[in-house]
Design an enzyme around this catalytic site. Structure first.
Site, PDB file in Angstrom:
ATOM      1  N   ASP A  26       9.536  -7.279   1.628  1.00 17.05           N
ATOM      2  CA  ASP A  26       9.590  -6.865   2.929  1.00 17.05           C
ATOM      3  C   ASP A  26      10.752  -6.068   3.612  1.00 17.05           C
ATOM      4  O   ASP A  26      12.308  -7.009   2.829  1.00 17.05           O
ATOM      5  CB  ASP A  26       9.742  -7.995   3.781  1.00 17.05           C
ATOM      6  CG  ASP A  26       9.073  -7.990   5.818  1.00 17.05           C
ATOM      7  OD1 ASP A  26       7.900  -7.443   5.183  1.00 17.05           O
ATOM      8  OD2 ASP A  26       9.513  -8.258   6.464  1.00 17.05           O
ATOM      9  N   TYR A  32      14.480   4.883   8.117  1.00 17.91           N
ATOM     10  CA  TYR A  32      15.960   5.851   9.328  1.00 17.91           C
ATOM     11  C   TYR A  32      16.868   5.665   8.014  1.00 17.91           C
ATOM     12  O   TYR A  32      18.270   6.283   8.525  1.00 17.91           O
ATOM     13  CB  TYR A  32      16.548   3.647   9.670  1.00 17.91           C
ATOM     14  CG  TYR A  32      15.631   2.654  10.429  1.00 17.91           C
ATOM     15  CD1 TYR A  32      16.124   3.521  11.996  1.00 17.91           C
ATOM     16  CD2 TYR A  32      14.336   2.027  10.005  1.00 17.91           C
ATOM     17  CE1 TYR A  32      14.720   2.755  12.563  1.00 17.91           C
ATOM     18  CE2 TYR A  32      13.811   1.473  10.768  1.00 17.91           C
ATOM     19  CZ  TYR A  32      13.736   2.146  12.355  1.00 17.91           C
ATOM     20  OH  TYR A  32      13.450   1.291  13.008  1.00 17.91           O
ATOM     21  N   PHE A  41      13.501   8.090   3.316  1.00 20.13           N
ATOM     22  CA  PHE A  41      12.111   7.600   4.699  1.00 20.13           C
ATOM     23  C   PHE A  41      12.584   6.250   5.710  1.00 20.13           C
ATOM     24  O   PHE A  41      13.626   6.325   5.234  1.00 20.13           O
ATOM     25  CB  PHE A  41      10.952   7.200   3.750  1.00 20.13           C
ATOM     26  CG  PHE A  41      11.327   5.645   3.203  1.00 20.13           C
ATOM     27  CD1 PHE A  41      12.242   5.664   2.286  1.00 20.13           C
ATOM     28  CD2 PHE A  41      10.404   5.223   4.570  1.00 20.13           C
ATOM     29  CE1 PHE A  41      11.405   4.195   1.946  1.00 20.13           C
ATOM     30  CE2 PHE A  41      10.473   3.482   3.762  1.00 20.13           C
ATOM     31  CZ  PHE A  41      11.206   3.284   2.595  1.00 20.13           C
ATOM     32  N   ASN A  60       1.142  -0.824   0.183  1.00 18.16           N
ATOM     33  CA  ASN A  60      -0.005  -0.108   0.162  1.00 18.16           C
ATOM     34  C   ASN A  60       0.800   1.219   0.051  1.00 18.16           C
ATOM     35  O   ASN A  60       0.900   2.772   0.420  1.00 18.16           O
ATOM     36  CB  ASN A  60      -0.793   0.573   1.687  1.00 18.16           C
ATOM     37  CG  ASN A  60      -2.166  -0.673   0.908  1.00 18.16           C
ATOM     38  OD1 ASN A  60      -2.728  -1.114  -0.592  1.00 18.16           O
ATOM     39  ND2 ASN A  60      -2.446  -1.723   2.015  1.00 18.16           N
ATOM     40  N   ASN A  61       2.014   0.717  -0.391  1.00 17.09           N
ATOM     41  CA  ASN A  61       2.816   2.419  -0.260  1.00 17.09           C
ATOM     42  C   ASN A  61       3.321   2.688  -1.500  1.00 17.09           C
ATOM     43  O   ASN A  61       4.133   2.254  -2.091  1.00 17.09           O
ATOM     44  CB  ASN A  61       4.797   1.228  -0.040  1.00 17.09           C
ATOM     45  CG  ASN A  61       5.612   2.882   0.313  1.00 17.09           C
ATOM     46  OD1 ASN A  61       5.554   3.647   0.151  1.00 17.09           O
ATOM     47  ND2 ASN A  61       6.210   1.916   1.708  1.00 17.09           N
TER      48      ASN A  61
HETATM   49  P1  IMP Z   1       9.420  -2.323   4.795  1.00 18.06           P
HETATM   50  O1  IMP Z   1       9.371  -4.074   5.348  1.00 18.06           O
HETATM   51  O2  IMP Z   1      10.196  -2.301   2.867  1.00 18.06           O
HETATM   52  O3  IMP Z   1       7.685  -1.939   4.778  1.00 18.06           O
HETATM   53  O4  IMP Z   1      10.476  -1.619   5.694  1.00 18.06           O
HETATM   54  C1  IMP Z   1      10.301  -1.855   7.152  1.00 18.06           C
HETATM   55  C2  IMP Z   1      10.544  -0.886   7.629  1.00 18.06           C
HETATM   56  O5  IMP Z   1      11.610  -1.147   7.983  1.00 18.06           O
HETATM   57  C3  IMP Z   1      10.058   0.587   7.373  1.00 18.06           C
HETATM   58  O6  IMP Z   1       9.092   1.052   7.400  1.00 18.06           O
HETATM   59  C4  IMP Z   1      11.254   1.364   7.301  1.00 18.06           C
HETATM   60  O7  IMP Z   1      10.840   2.172   9.290  1.00 18.06           O
HETATM   61  C5  IMP Z   1      12.000   0.845   7.311  1.00 18.06           C
HETATM   62  N1  IMP Z   1      12.930   0.885   5.489  1.00 18.06           N
HETATM   63  C6  IMP Z   1      12.930   0.089   4.917  1.00 18.06           C
HETATM   64  N2  IMP Z   1      13.036   0.400   3.833  1.00 18.06           N
HETATM   65  C7  IMP Z   1      14.036   1.721   4.087  1.00 18.06           C
HETATM   66  C8  IMP Z   1      15.520   2.055   3.553  1.00 18.06           C
HETATM   67  O8  IMP Z   1      15.401   1.895   1.837  1.00 18.06           O
HETATM   68  N3  IMP Z   1      14.939   3.021   4.143  1.00 18.06           N
HETATM   69  C9  IMP Z   1      15.367   3.325   5.291  1.00 18.06           C
HETATM   70  N4  IMP Z   1      14.344   2.597   5.966  1.00 18.06           N
HETATM   71  C10 IMP Z   1      13.546   2.087   5.357  1.00 18.06           C
END
Ligand code: IMP
Length: 191
Positions: A69, A152, A150, A9-10
């Protein structure tokens, strides 16, 4: 052209992945596929979560699809926050809350090595396949940002660069990042 549903959903991720797979596959969003609702993400590994999200879409559509993920894995914290990166500082916490918690956890520690790892699960014809990307770097002692990125990004400096991810133009980040590398492997497979 082949169509693939991207289980996220991102919107930021959809744009990033569409650009990387331009001319190779047509990326269909959940909304375009007529899917709504929270996708479960309750596994305790990146691979498990990526599979769970892709499987959720497959079970409802029987259409080829993928999910990703990502986790930030910090050596001095035994790999935390890892699979819990999004909610490190608690359910519904902000990116800033997570960074504050991370900086506090690393206060006074000399080993600041970390990596970002992304696992993509592609389900083609019902069969899962995995693609992984990883970038190693260091956690900075304070935020460095030009407003890019976004999560970290303000406190992660990839090896061989003197800029944090939040100081880099997005196209540079995408060529070296965990997600960029995983998507490149997916693209190579799909070509
Ligand atoms: P997701 O599984 O891609 O949703 O990532 C989980 C979490 O990891 C996100 O909510 C961010 O806090 C962190 N994250 C994922 N990708 C990045 C990135 O490219 N830069 C910084 N933080 C990230």
């Amino acid at each position: 052209m082949k169509r693939l549903i991207f289980a996220t959903n991102n919107k930021h991720k959809v744009e990033e992945v569409r650009a990387a797979l331009d001319g190779i596959v047509e990326i269909v969003t959940l909304a375009e596929a007529g899917l709504s609702g929270e996708i479960p993400e309750t596994a305790d590994t990146l691979q498990g979560n990526a599979l769970q999200k892709a499987q959720w879409v497959w079970d409802r559509t029987h259409t080829d699809c993928f999910a990703d993920d990502t986790g930030l894995e910090v050596d001095a914290l035994g790999g935390a926050p890892g699979v819990y990166s999004a909610r490190y500082a608690g359910e519904h916490c902000s990116f800033d809350d997570n960074i504050d918690k991370l900086l506090a956890a690393l206060e006074g520690k000399s080993n600041r090595s970390a990596d970002f790892r992304t696992v993509i699960c592609l389900i083609e014809g019902g069969e899962p396949k995995y693609f992984e990307g990883r970038v190693d770097g260091q956690i900075l002692t304070e935020r460095h940002s030009n407003g890019e990125g976004f999560g970290y990004d303000p406190v992660f400096m990839p090896d061989r660069f003197a800029l944090s991810f939040a100081e880099m133009p997005l196209d540079v980040k995408n060529t070296i990042s965990h997600r960029g590398l995983a998507v490149a492997k997916l693209a190579a497979h799909l070509k």
